[in-house]
Design a protein around this motif. Structure first.
Motif, short mmCIF file in Angstrom:
data_model
loop_
_atom_site.label_atom_id
_atom_site.label_comp_id
_atom_site.label_asym_id
_atom_site.label_seq_id
_atom_site.Cartn_x
_atom_site.Cartn_y
_atom_site.Cartn_z
N PRO A 7 -136.67 59.67 10.59
CA PRO A 7 -135.24 59.88 10.89
C PRO A 7 -134.67 58.84 11.86
CG PRO A 7 -136.40 61.96 10.96
CD PRO A 7 -137.45 60.88 10.86
N ALA A 8 -135.40 58.50 12.88
CA ALA A 8 -134.92 57.51 13.84
C ALA A 8 -134.81 56.13 13.19
CB ALA A 8 -135.84 57.45 15.05
N LEU A 9 -135.77 55.80 12.37
CA LEU A 9 -135.74 54.51 11.69
C LEU A 9 -134.59 54.45 10.69
CD1 LEU A 9 -136.95 51.73 11.38
CD2 LEU A 9 -138.54 52.68 9.70
N ALA A 10 -134.31 55.56 10.04
CA ALA A 10 -133.18 55.60 9.10
C ALA A 10 -131.88 55.33 9.85
CB ALA A 10 -133.13 56.95 8.39
N ARG A 11 -131.71 55.92 11.02
CA ARG A 11 -130.49 55.70 11.80
C ARG A 11 -130.39 54.25 12.26
NH1 ARG A 11 -125.87 58.17 14.15
NH2 ARG A 11 -124.83 56.27 14.74
N ILE A 12 -131.50 53.67 12.67
CA ILE A 12 -131.50 52.26 13.08
C ILE A 12 -131.12 51.37 11.89
CG2 ILE A 12 -133.03 50.35 13.77
CD1 ILE A 12 -134.55 52.47 15.47
N THR A 13 -131.65 51.69 10.73
CA THR A 13 -131.34 50.91 9.54
C THR A 13 -129.85 51.01 9.20
OG1 THR A 13 -133.58 51.28 8.70
CG2 THR A 13 -131.93 50.57 7.10
N GLU A 14 -129.29 52.21 9.28
CA GLU A 14 -127.85 52.38 9.03
C GLU A 14 -127.03 51.57 10.02
OE1 GLU A 14 -126.39 56.46 8.52
OE2 GLU A 14 -128.50 57.01 8.34
N ASP A 15 -127.39 51.63 11.29
CA ASP A 15 -126.68 50.87 12.32
C ASP A 15 -126.78 49.37 12.06
OD1 ASP A 15 -125.95 53.22 13.56
OD2 ASP A 15 -127.46 53.07 15.15
N LEU A 16 -127.96 48.91 11.68
CA LEU A 16 -128.16 47.49 11.38
C LEU A 16 -127.29 47.06 10.21
CD1 LEU A 16 -129.61 44.80 11.78
CD2 LEU A 16 -131.47 45.69 10.35
N ILE A 17 -127.25 47.87 9.17
CA ILE A 17 -126.40 47.56 8.01
C ILE A 17 -124.94 47.45 8.44
CG2 ILE A 17 -125.49 48.51 5.84
CD1 ILE A 17 -128.37 49.62 5.37
N ASP A 18 -124.48 48.41 9.26
CA ASP A 18 -123.09 48.37 9.75
C ASP A 18 -122.80 47.11 10.56
OD1 ASP A 18 -122.53 50.78 8.50
OD2 ASP A 18 -122.81 51.98 10.32
N ILE A 19 -123.74 46.72 11.40
CA ILE A 19 -123.57 45.50 12.22
C ILE A 19 -123.49 44.27 11.32
CG2 ILE A 19 -124.74 43.96 13.85
CD1 ILE A 19 -125.83 46.57 15.19
N LEU A 20 -124.39 44.17 10.36
CA LEU A 20 -124.41 43.00 9.47
C LEU A 20 -123.13 42.93 8.63
CD1 LEU A 20 -128.14 43.07 8.32
CD2 LEU A 20 -127.07 41.50 9.96
N ILE A 21 -122.62 44.07 8.19
CA ILE A 21 -121.37 44.09 7.44
C ILE A 21 -120.21 43.68 8.34
CG2 ILE A 21 -119.70 45.60 6.28
CD1 ILE A 21 -122.12 47.12 5.10
N ALA A 22 -120.16 44.24 9.55
CA ALA A 22 -119.08 43.93 10.48
C ALA A 22 -119.05 42.44 10.84
CB ALA A 22 -119.22 44.77 11.74
N ARG A 23 -120.20 41.83 10.92
CA ARG A 23 -120.28 40.39 11.27
C ARG A 23 -120.14 39.48 10.06
NH1 ARG A 23 -124.90 40.26 16.01
NH2 ARG A 23 -123.72 41.58 17.45
N GLY A 24 -120.00 40.07 8.88
CA GLY A 24 -119.81 39.28 7.68
C GLY A 24 -121.07 38.64 7.14
N VAL A 25 -122.22 39.07 7.61
CA VAL A 25 -123.50 38.52 7.14
C VAL A 25 -123.79 39.01 5.72
CG1 VAL A 25 -125.99 38.42 7.57
CG2 VAL A 25 -124.38 38.34 9.48
N ILE A 26 -123.49 40.27 5.48
CA ILE A 26 -123.64 40.85 4.15
C ILE A 26 -122.37 41.60 3.80
CG2 ILE A 26 -126.16 41.08 4.23
CD1 ILE A 26 -125.77 44.04 4.92
N GLN A 27 -122.21 41.93 2.54
CA GLN A 27 -121.07 42.72 2.08
C GLN A 27 -121.60 44.05 1.57
OE1 GLN A 27 -117.73 41.30 0.63
NE2 GLN A 27 -117.87 39.47 1.89
N PHE A 28 -120.80 45.08 1.75
CA PHE A 28 -121.19 46.40 1.26
C PHE A 28 -121.51 46.34 -0.23
CE2 PHE A 28 -120.19 50.68 -0.31
CZ PHE A 28 -121.06 51.42 0.47
N THR A 29 -120.75 45.55 -0.95
CA THR A 29 -120.94 45.44 -2.40
C THR A 29 -122.20 44.67 -2.80
OG1 THR A 29 -119.46 43.53 -2.41
CG2 THR A 29 -118.48 45.68 -2.93
N ASP A 30 -122.88 44.08 -1.83
CA ASP A 30 -124.16 43.42 -2.11
C ASP A 30 -125.25 44.44 -2.44
OD1 ASP A 30 -123.06 40.92 -1.61
OD2 ASP A 30 -123.82 40.82 0.46
N PHE A 31 -125.06 45.67 -2.00
CA PHE A 31 -126.05 46.72 -2.24
C PHE A 31 -125.88 47.29 -3.65
CE2 PHE A 31 -125.66 46.63 2.35
CZ PHE A 31 -126.98 46.68 2.76
#
Length: 64
Positions: A7-31
């Motif tokens: 559960p903790a790792l899942a939350r970290i992964t979600e936060d990391l995804i949000d950070i990468l999207i916010a910084r323009g490193v990845i796009q939500f539609t890349d998934f």
């Protein structure tokens, strides 16, 4: 042992995804569509829980 940290790792992964999207490193539609659906569901669930907690906090603020 590993399952207890999932559960903790899942939350970290979600936060990391949000950070990468916010910084323009990845796009939500890349998934893939399935991953997008899961991420959206978790965001909506988290937002709903947050609203419920805020309502509880607002009602209790004058008691102490």
């Amino acid at each position: 042992m590993l399952a207890s940290t999932d559960p903790a790792l899942a939350r970290i992964t979600e936060d990391l995804i949000d950070i990468l999207i916010a910084r323009g490193v990845i796009q939500f539609t890349d998934f893939p569509a399935e991953a997008q659906a899961k991420l959206l569901q978790r965001r909506q669930t988290r937002a709903a829980l947050s609203r419920r907690l805020q309502l509880l906090d607002d009602g209790d603020s004058g008691l102490i």
